[in-house]
Design an enzyme around this catalytic site. Structure first.
Site, PDB file in Angstrom:
ATOM      1  N   SER A  24     -49.363   4.686   3.487  1.00  0.00           N
ATOM      2  CA  SER A  24     -48.988   4.653   4.972  1.00  0.00           C
ATOM      3  C   SER A  24     -49.951   3.588   5.609  1.00  0.00           C
ATOM      4  CB  SER A  24     -49.233   5.944   5.374  1.00  0.00           C
ATOM      5  OG  SER A  24     -48.437   6.861   4.910  1.00  0.00           O
ATOM      6  N   ARG A  28     -48.585  -0.302   7.201  1.00  0.00           N
ATOM      7  CA  ARG A  28     -48.650  -0.835   8.576  1.00  0.00           C
ATOM      8  C   ARG A  28     -49.716  -1.962   8.570  1.00  0.00           C
ATOM      9  NH1 ARG A  28     -47.510   4.412   8.181  1.00  0.00           N
ATOM     10  NH2 ARG A  28     -46.656   5.503  10.080  1.00  0.00           N
ATOM     11  N   SER A 146     -38.363  10.979  13.764  1.00  0.00           N
ATOM     12  CA  SER A 146     -39.331  10.158  13.098  1.00  0.00           C
ATOM     13  C   SER A 146     -40.407   9.336  13.680  1.00  0.00           C
ATOM     14  CB  SER A 146     -38.418   9.117  11.973  1.00  0.00           C
ATOM     15  OG  SER A 146     -39.269   8.340  11.248  1.00  0.00           O
ATOM     16  N   GLN A 148     -41.948   6.880  12.649  1.00  0.00           N
ATOM     17  CA  GLN A 148     -41.878   5.699  12.028  1.00  0.00           C
ATOM     18  C   GLN A 148     -41.147   4.767  13.097  1.00  0.00           C
ATOM     19  OE1 GLN A 148     -40.476   5.741   8.127  1.00  0.00           O
ATOM     20  NE2 GLN A 148     -42.311   6.748   7.441  1.00  0.00           N
ATOM     21  N   ASP A 290     -45.309  15.774   4.570  1.00  0.00           N
ATOM     22  CA  ASP A 290     -45.178  15.166   3.240  1.00  0.00           C
ATOM     23  C   ASP A 290     -45.959  15.985   2.525  1.00  0.00           C
ATOM     24  OD1 ASP A 290     -43.454  13.099   3.968  1.00  0.00           O
ATOM     25  OD2 ASP A 290     -45.251  11.720   4.210  1.00  0.00           O
ATOM     26  N   LYS A 317     -35.345  13.041   4.333  1.00  0.00           N
ATOM     27  CA  LYS A 317     -36.342  12.364   3.538  1.00  0.00           C
ATOM     28  C   LYS A 317     -35.404  11.513   2.360  1.00  0.00           C
ATOM     29  CE  LYS A 317     -40.222  13.155   5.674  1.00  0.00           C
ATOM     30  NZ  LYS A 317     -41.448  12.289   6.227  1.00  0.00           N
ATOM     31  N   ARG A 366     -42.012  12.800  -4.484  1.00  0.00           N
ATOM     32  CA  ARG A 366     -42.800  13.992  -4.113  1.00  0.00           C
ATOM     33  C   ARG A 366     -42.263  15.344  -4.838  1.00  0.00           C
ATOM     34  NH1 ARG A 366     -46.494  11.706  -1.302  1.00  0.00           N
ATOM     35  NH2 ARG A 366     -46.011  10.318   0.267  1.00  0.00           N
TER      36      ARG A 366
END
Length: 410
Positions: A24, A28, A146, A148, A290, A317, A366
């Site tokens: 993450s 970014r 989201s 994001q 998550d 997801k 995951r």
């Protein structure tokens, strides 16, 4: 299809693990460095598929770009290309074409971006034309789907002629990831104003410098799960900090009622099992979606009645994680039951089986890693085990270093 037979050692888990850099944070920082046109070094950059893909997209020449299955990379790249010159086609894997992008596209269009859907409305692939001029400074976006989308808008805001005033509508999901974005922007010299549900960012320049990425707390969660069920275990995880940018660092607190303690010392956290755990636990996952799969499996292994709340984002997801959990926990005679809207309860306990348990991974990294600790209760088979490369390519090798036996099967 490749499969992995995973067997646990017959002794307590002990060892030290150097976790990969945070995916993450890495993603970014890569976007911000590209927006700043900076020639600087990022240390401990994640080696996950998502980060490798994003780095490739940002350095690729041409007009056709494929983000594969990397959701974060797709969303961040959409905003990045929307404010650049030239025309780009941005596509992805089959699953990516099923994941919505509409709220971000509409927000970008409202400020002047030229974006066209090439297939189904609100979904990839996209044709992104050159950015000509900004027509609005103010933009509204639904923040309940989201975070994001919001992070993508925030990161491009400083380079826009008018900056951006972003108005958040709805209950913001995964808020720690948005906070991570804003904190990183401030570290790189950008002034950000926040007032209730409004984020204001004036036009300004990024002041980018060399940067070291901390290790991935989402990856750390799987070791908390292992320790919760392994008596006498002790695992050290490196380059992790109590005061972290990552929301998933909450696993250190959330794992306490599951019977796991965390001792922080100079960038190393030591995990040990405790003598007791709660038989009923209630967790709001709005900020930490998550690690929901990890928590569900921990509860199933220990027979804890666990309520997980606000799991609404799990259905969009890498797979529908709600259905995936129901299917795979069901193989262990454990229920994952909806009790209200997006609140679910784990009921039952994994028992020793007379056969190997085989788990599907649904193209979801995951799912593979969350179910791996099940090997402490039964020998298990993981389908498509290399899916972990999306975020943690060395996961199976790190388990092997703790004594797990890996047998690769075709």
């Amino acid at each position: 299809m490749e499969k992995l037979l995973l067997k646990a050692p017959d002794y307590p888990l002990r060892g030290s693990i150097q976790l990969p850099g945070s995916k993450s944070i890495s993603n970014r920082v890569l976007i911000m460095r590209a927006l700043a046109n900076a020639d600087t070094t990022i240390h401990n950059l994640s080696i996950s598929d998502d980060t490798v893909i994003l780095n490739k997209l940002l350095n690729q020449q041409g007009s056709e770009y494929n983000a594969g299955h990397a959701g974060t990379s797709y969303r961040f790249s959409t905003a990045f290309f929307a404010v650049r010159d030239g025309e780009q086609i941005l596509t992805g894997s089959e699953r990516m074409l099923q994941r919505p992008i509409g709220p971000l596209v509409e927000a970008l269009r409202s400020i002047g971006a030229d974006i066209t859907y090439l297939a189904k409305e609100d979904y990839p692939p996209l044709k992104i034309g050159p950015f000509k001029h900004q027509i609005n400074q103010e933009v509204e976006i639904d923040s309940s789907m989201s975070s994001q989308y919001i992070s993508a808008l925030c990161m491009i805001a400083p380079i826009l002629p008018l900056g951006l005033k972003i108005i958040l509508k709805g209950r913001t999901v995964s808020r720690p990831y948005l906070d991570m974005t804003l904190t990183l922007m401030r570290q790189f010299g950008v002034e950000v104003a926040e007032e209730r549900d409004i984020i204001s960012i004036a036009p300004q320049a990024y002041q980018f410098t060399d940067f070291t990425v901390e290790s991935d707390w989402s990856a750390a969660s799987y070791y908390y799960s292992l320790v919760s069920i392994s008596k006498g275990s002790q695992i050290e995880l490196s380059t992790l900090y109590k005061d972290s940018l990552q929301g998933d660092s909450d696993i250190a607190m959330l794992a306490m009622p599951f019977g796991v303690s965390s001792n922080f010392n100079d960038g190393v956290v030591t995990l040990k099992p405790t003598d007791s755990f709660n038989d009923r636990i209630d967790i709001d996952c709005l900020k930490v979606p998550d690690i929901a799969q990890t928590l569900a499996v921990m509860a199933a292994m220990k027979g804890i009645h666990l309520t997980l709340r606000n799991l609404n984002t799990l259905i969009i997801k890498e797979t529908d994680r709600i259905k995936a959990l129901q299917n795979e926990l069901g193989k262990c005679k454990v229920e994952f039951e909806c009790v209200e809207a997006y609140d679910y309860v784990v009921k039952g306990v994994v028992k020793r089986a007379d056969r190997k348990l085989q788990f599907k991974t649904y193209d979801d990294h995951r799912m593979a890693m969350a179910f791996a600790p099940m090997a402490l209760t039964n020998d298990i088979i993981i389908e498509d085990p290399k899916v972990v490369s999306k975020s943690y390519p060395g996961f199976w090798q790190d388990l092997e270093s703790l004594g797990f036996i890996l047998e690769w099967m075709k």
